[in-house]
Design a protein around this motif. Structure first.
Motif, PDB file in Angstrom:
ATOM      1  N   GLN A 114      19.188  -5.089  -2.128  1.00  0.00           N
ATOM      2  CA  GLN A 114      20.654  -4.986  -2.001  1.00  0.00           C
ATOM      3  C   GLN A 114      21.065  -4.191  -0.762  1.00  0.00           C
ATOM      4  N   THR A 115      20.075  -3.648  -0.028  1.00  0.00           N
ATOM      5  CA  THR A 115      20.417  -2.745   1.071  1.00  0.00           C
ATOM      6  C   THR A 115      21.268  -3.421   2.148  1.00  0.00           C
ATOM      7  N   GLN A 116      22.196  -2.614   2.690  1.00  0.00           N
ATOM      8  CA  GLN A 116      23.055  -3.124   3.759  1.00  0.00           C
ATOM      9  C   GLN A 116      22.503  -2.753   5.135  1.00  0.00           C
ATOM     10  N   LYS A 176      13.989  10.167   3.890  1.00  0.00           N
ATOM     11  CA  LYS A 176      15.290  10.706   3.507  1.00  0.00           C
ATOM     12  C   LYS A 176      15.183  11.199   2.069  1.00  0.00           C
ATOM     13  N   ASN A 177      15.658  12.414   1.819  1.00  0.00           N
ATOM     14  CA  ASN A 177      15.558  12.992   0.474  1.00  0.00           C
ATOM     15  C   ASN A 177      14.155  12.780  -0.104  1.00  0.00           C
ATOM     16  N   ALA A 178      14.064  11.999  -1.184  1.00  0.00           N
ATOM     17  CA  ALA A 178      12.761  11.844  -1.828  1.00  0.00           C
ATOM     18  C   ALA A 178      11.825  10.892  -1.075  1.00  0.00           C
ATOM     19  N   MET A 179      12.379  10.178  -0.116  1.00  0.00           N
ATOM     20  CA  MET A 179      11.511   9.220   0.598  1.00  0.00           C
ATOM     21  C   MET A 179      10.671   9.907   1.668  1.00  0.00           C
ATOM     22  N   THR A 180       9.379   9.623   1.638  1.00  0.00           N
ATOM     23  CA  THR A 180       8.431  10.203   2.583  1.00  0.00           C
ATOM     24  C   THR A 180       8.677   9.662   3.990  1.00  0.00           C
ATOM     25  N   LEU A 191      12.884   3.986  -7.808  1.00  0.00           N
ATOM     26  CA  LEU A 191      12.419   5.216  -8.442  1.00  0.00           C
ATOM     27  C   LEU A 191      12.865   6.429  -7.625  1.00  0.00           C
ATOM     28  N   MET A 192      13.099   7.572  -8.286  1.00  0.00           N
ATOM     29  CA  MET A 192      13.442   8.845  -7.629  1.00  0.00           C
ATOM     30  C   MET A 192      14.672   8.698  -6.740  1.00  0.00           C
ATOM     31  N   GLY A 193      15.608   7.943  -7.191  1.00  0.00           N
ATOM     32  CA  GLY A 193      16.841   7.805  -6.425  1.00  0.00           C
ATOM     33  C   GLY A 193      16.737   6.826  -5.272  1.00  0.00           C
ATOM     34  N   ALA A 194      15.641   6.053  -5.228  1.00  0.00           N
ATOM     35  CA  ALA A 194      15.509   5.062  -4.156  1.00  0.00           C
ATOM     36  C   ALA A 194      16.509   3.934  -4.360  1.00  0.00           C
ATOM     37  N   LYS A 195      16.905   3.314  -3.255  1.00  0.00           N
ATOM     38  CA  LYS A 195      17.863   2.215  -3.355  1.00  0.00           C
ATOM     39  C   LYS A 195      17.136   0.912  -3.648  1.00  0.00           C
ATOM     40  N   ASP A 196      17.822   0.016  -4.276  1.00  0.00           N
ATOM     41  CA  ASP A 196      17.301  -1.338  -4.476  1.00  0.00           C
ATOM     42  C   ASP A 196      17.223  -2.015  -3.100  1.00  0.00           C
ATOM     43  N   ALA A 198       0.817  -1.206   0.000  1.00  0.00           N
ATOM     44  CA  ALA A 198       0.000   0.000   0.000  1.00  0.00           C
ATOM     45  C   ALA A 198       0.856   1.263   0.000  1.00  0.00           C
ATOM     46  N   SER A 199       2.026   1.225   0.679  1.00  0.00           N
ATOM     47  CA  SER A 199       2.751   2.480   0.902  1.00  0.00           C
ATOM     48  C   SER A 199       4.104   2.566   0.201  1.00  0.00           C
ATOM     49  N   CYS A 200       4.664   1.481  -0.243  1.00  0.00           N
ATOM     50  CA  CYS A 200       6.055   1.517  -0.666  1.00  0.00           C
ATOM     51  C   CYS A 200       6.280   1.183  -2.135  1.00  0.00           C
ATOM     52  N   ILE A 201       5.353   0.430  -2.755  1.00  0.00           N
ATOM     53  CA  ILE A 201       5.682  -0.058  -4.105  1.00  0.00           C
ATOM     54  C   ILE A 201       5.751   1.059  -5.142  1.00  0.00           C
ATOM     55  N   THR A 202       5.099   2.209  -4.873  1.00  0.00           N
ATOM     56  CA  THR A 202       5.162   3.285  -5.861  1.00  0.00           C
ATOM     57  C   THR A 202       6.603   3.663  -6.163  1.00  0.00           C
ATOM     58  N   CYS A 203       7.479   3.634  -5.171  1.00  0.00           N
ATOM     59  CA  CYS A 203       8.875   4.018  -5.403  1.00  0.00           C
ATOM     60  C   CYS A 203       9.807   2.817  -5.446  1.00  0.00           C
ATOM     61  N   HIS A 204       9.463   1.770  -4.674  1.00  0.00           N
ATOM     62  CA  HIS A 204      10.412   0.659  -4.547  1.00  0.00           C
ATOM     63  C   HIS A 204      10.035  -0.553  -5.395  1.00  0.00           C
ATOM     64  N   GLY A 205       8.809  -0.560  -5.905  1.00  0.00           N
ATOM     65  CA  GLY A 205       8.392  -1.693  -6.716  1.00  0.00           C
ATOM     66  C   GLY A 205       8.026  -2.892  -5.872  1.00  0.00           C
TER      67      GLY A 205
HETATM   68  C1  HEC Z   1       8.137   8.615  -2.522  1.00  0.00           C
HETATM   69  C2  HEC Z   1       8.957   7.482  -2.817  1.00  0.00           C
HETATM   70  C3  HEC Z   1       9.195   6.472  -1.700  1.00  0.00           C
HETATM   71  C4  HEC Z   1       8.292   5.803  -0.959  1.00  0.00           C
HETATM   72  C5  HEC Z   1       6.765   5.892  -1.029  1.00  0.00           C
HETATM   73  C6  HEC Z   1       9.041   4.955  -0.075  1.00  0.00           C
HETATM   74  N1  HEC Z   1      10.375   5.104  -0.258  1.00  0.00           N
HETATM   75 FE1  HEC Z   1      11.861   4.138   0.666  1.00  0.00          FE
HETATM   76  N2  HEC Z   1      13.217   5.249  -0.309  1.00  0.00           N
HETATM   77  C7  HEC Z   1      12.953   6.206  -1.249  1.00  0.00           C
HETATM   78  C8  HEC Z   1      14.177   6.878  -1.646  1.00  0.00           C
HETATM   79  C9  HEC Z   1      14.307   8.002  -2.653  1.00  0.00           C
HETATM   80  C10 HEC Z   1      15.221   6.296  -0.885  1.00  0.00           C
HETATM   81  C11 HEC Z   1      16.689   6.649  -0.884  1.00  0.00           C
HETATM   82  C12 HEC Z   1      16.914   7.715   0.165  1.00  0.00           C
HETATM   83  C13 HEC Z   1      18.348   8.199   0.143  1.00  0.00           C
HETATM   84  O1  HEC Z   1      19.195   7.494   0.673  1.00  0.00           O
HETATM   85  O2  HEC Z   1      18.573   9.256  -0.440  1.00  0.00           O
HETATM   86  C14 HEC Z   1      14.569   5.258  -0.048  1.00  0.00           C
HETATM   87  C15 HEC Z   1      15.255   4.447   0.831  1.00  0.00           C
HETATM   88  C16 HEC Z   1      14.674   3.447   1.539  1.00  0.00           C
HETATM   89  C17 HEC Z   1      15.394   2.518   2.386  1.00  0.00           C
HETATM   90  C18 HEC Z   1      16.897   2.524   2.616  1.00  0.00           C
HETATM   91  C19 HEC Z   1      17.602   1.695   1.588  1.00  0.00           C
HETATM   92  C20 HEC Z   1      19.119   1.871   1.689  1.00  0.00           C
HETATM   93  O3  HEC Z   1      19.798   0.848   1.666  1.00  0.00           O
HETATM   94  O4  HEC Z   1      19.543   3.034   1.781  1.00  0.00           O
HETATM   95  C21 HEC Z   1      14.484   1.681   2.938  1.00  0.00           C
HETATM   96  C22 HEC Z   1      14.762   0.523   3.890  1.00  0.00           C
HETATM   97  C23 HEC Z   1      13.190   2.063   2.437  1.00  0.00           C
HETATM   98  N3  HEC Z   1      13.339   3.147   1.600  1.00  0.00           N
HETATM   99  C24 HEC Z   1      12.028   1.442   2.804  1.00  0.00           C
HETATM  100  C25 HEC Z   1      10.792   1.949   2.453  1.00  0.00           C
HETATM  101  C26 HEC Z   1       9.551   1.393   2.954  1.00  0.00           C
HETATM  102  C27 HEC Z   1       9.436   0.208   3.866  1.00  0.00           C
HETATM  103  C28 HEC Z   1       8.567   2.166   2.422  1.00  0.00           C
HETATM  104  C29 HEC Z   1       7.089   2.039   2.682  1.00  0.00           C
HETATM  105  C30 HEC Z   1       6.673   2.108   4.066  1.00  0.00           C
HETATM  106  C31 HEC Z   1       9.165   3.153   1.586  1.00  0.00           C
HETATM  107  N4  HEC Z   1      10.518   2.997   1.638  1.00  0.00           N
HETATM  108  C32 HEC Z   1       8.458   4.074   0.841  1.00  0.00           C
HETATM  109  C33 HEC Z   1      11.706   6.507  -1.757  1.00  0.00           C
HETATM  110  C34 HEC Z   1      10.508   6.044  -1.253  1.00  0.00           C
END
Ligand code: HEC
Length: 203
Positions: free
Chosen positions: A160-162, A176-180, A152-157, A138-145
């Motif tokens: 592969q996260t450490q 963080k940055n683009a992440m809500t 997406l938008m500079g999100a990390k895979d 519901a909350s994460c796939i828009t950016c993380h798939g």
């Molecule tokens: C609007 C887009 C967006 C959404 C929605 C989002 N993320 Fe992210 N996420 C990002 C971005 C961009 C980064 C990279 C932030 C950075 O380091 O600059 C990130 C980083 C992360 C990381 C760290 C990965 C790493 O190794 O640095 C985690 C864990 C993560 N997201 C989990 C989640 C989870 C769980 C959710 C849902 C609850 C979520 N994210 C929703 C954009 C998003």
């Protein structure tokens, strides 16, 4: 198995209640001879029923901790009612017999109540169950798939996260940055669950 035991338990309480009802009625109607006959006839069944009642009750206390206090009160009610009834019926003491019957009715009421309370506590468990996968979808796939690889938008895979679990919880909370930041949208339990789900995406 457990429902079978619960039903047996309730059945023993009902049978007990019926026996007491008949005995008390006979006593109150001064049918002493009939009472003596009936008492003799049900003596052995009564022993079996009380043993079954205790065994199933104790089993339930160990299996269903939520209703422990109710069960204990119930068992005490029945245990107290037995000697009262024995003395009451033997001595023809109507007051004692009626008190014993009332105690048993209370025990029966508690058995019904514990049934309801049990199903209620099951409901609350399902209500508060937090499904990490559902929250992720519901909350994460828009950016993380769906598989965490979209980035997406500079999100990390995410596969592969450490980051360890705590670091993930932190970034989900504060963003963080683009992440809500999700601190206001999800509670701690949900954040924990979704962070654990992200851990499971790692190959
Ligand atoms: C609007 C887009 C967006 C959404 C929605 C989002 N993320 Fe992210 N996420 C990002 C971005 C961009 C980064 C990279 C932030 C950075 O380091 O600059 C990130 C980083 C992360 C990381 C760290 C990965 C790493 O190794 O640095 C985690 C864990 C993560 N997201 C989990 C989640 C989870 C769980 C959710 C849902 C609850 C979520 N994210 C929703 C954009 C998003």
């Amino acid at each position: 198995m457990e429902t079978g035991i619960r039903h047996t338990h309730l059945l023993t309480v009902i049978l007990f209640l019926l026996i007491y009802l008949i005995k008390t009625a006979l006593l109150l109607l001064n049918k002493n001879e009939a009472l003596a006959n009936f008492t003799k006839k049900v003596k052995v069944p009564e022993m079996i029923i009380s043993t079954l009642f205790l065994a199933t009750g104790i089993y339930m206390i160990t299996q269903v901790p939520e209703i422990k206090s109710l069960l204990i009160i119930k068992i005490i009610a029945v245990l107290v009612s037995i000697p009262l009834a024995i003395i009451g019926f033997k001595k023809g003491n109507k007051a004692l017999a009626v008190i014993a019957l009332l105690l048993l009715i209370t025990a029966y009421g508690l058995a019904e109540m514990s049934k309801k309370q049990k199903s209620k506590s099951m409901e609350t468990i399902t209500e508060t169950v937090v499904d990490g996968k559902a929250i992720y979808n519901a909350s994460c796939i828009t950016c993380h798939g769906e598989d965490g690889k979209l980035a997406l938008m500079g999100a990390k895979d995410l596969t592969q996260t450490q980051m360890d679990l705590n670091a993930k919880i932190e970034i989900i909370k504060t963003g963080k940055n683009a992440m809500t930041p999700f601190a206001g949208m999800l509670n701690d339990e949900q954040i924990h669950a979704v962070a654990e789900y992200v851990e499971s995406l790692k190959k």
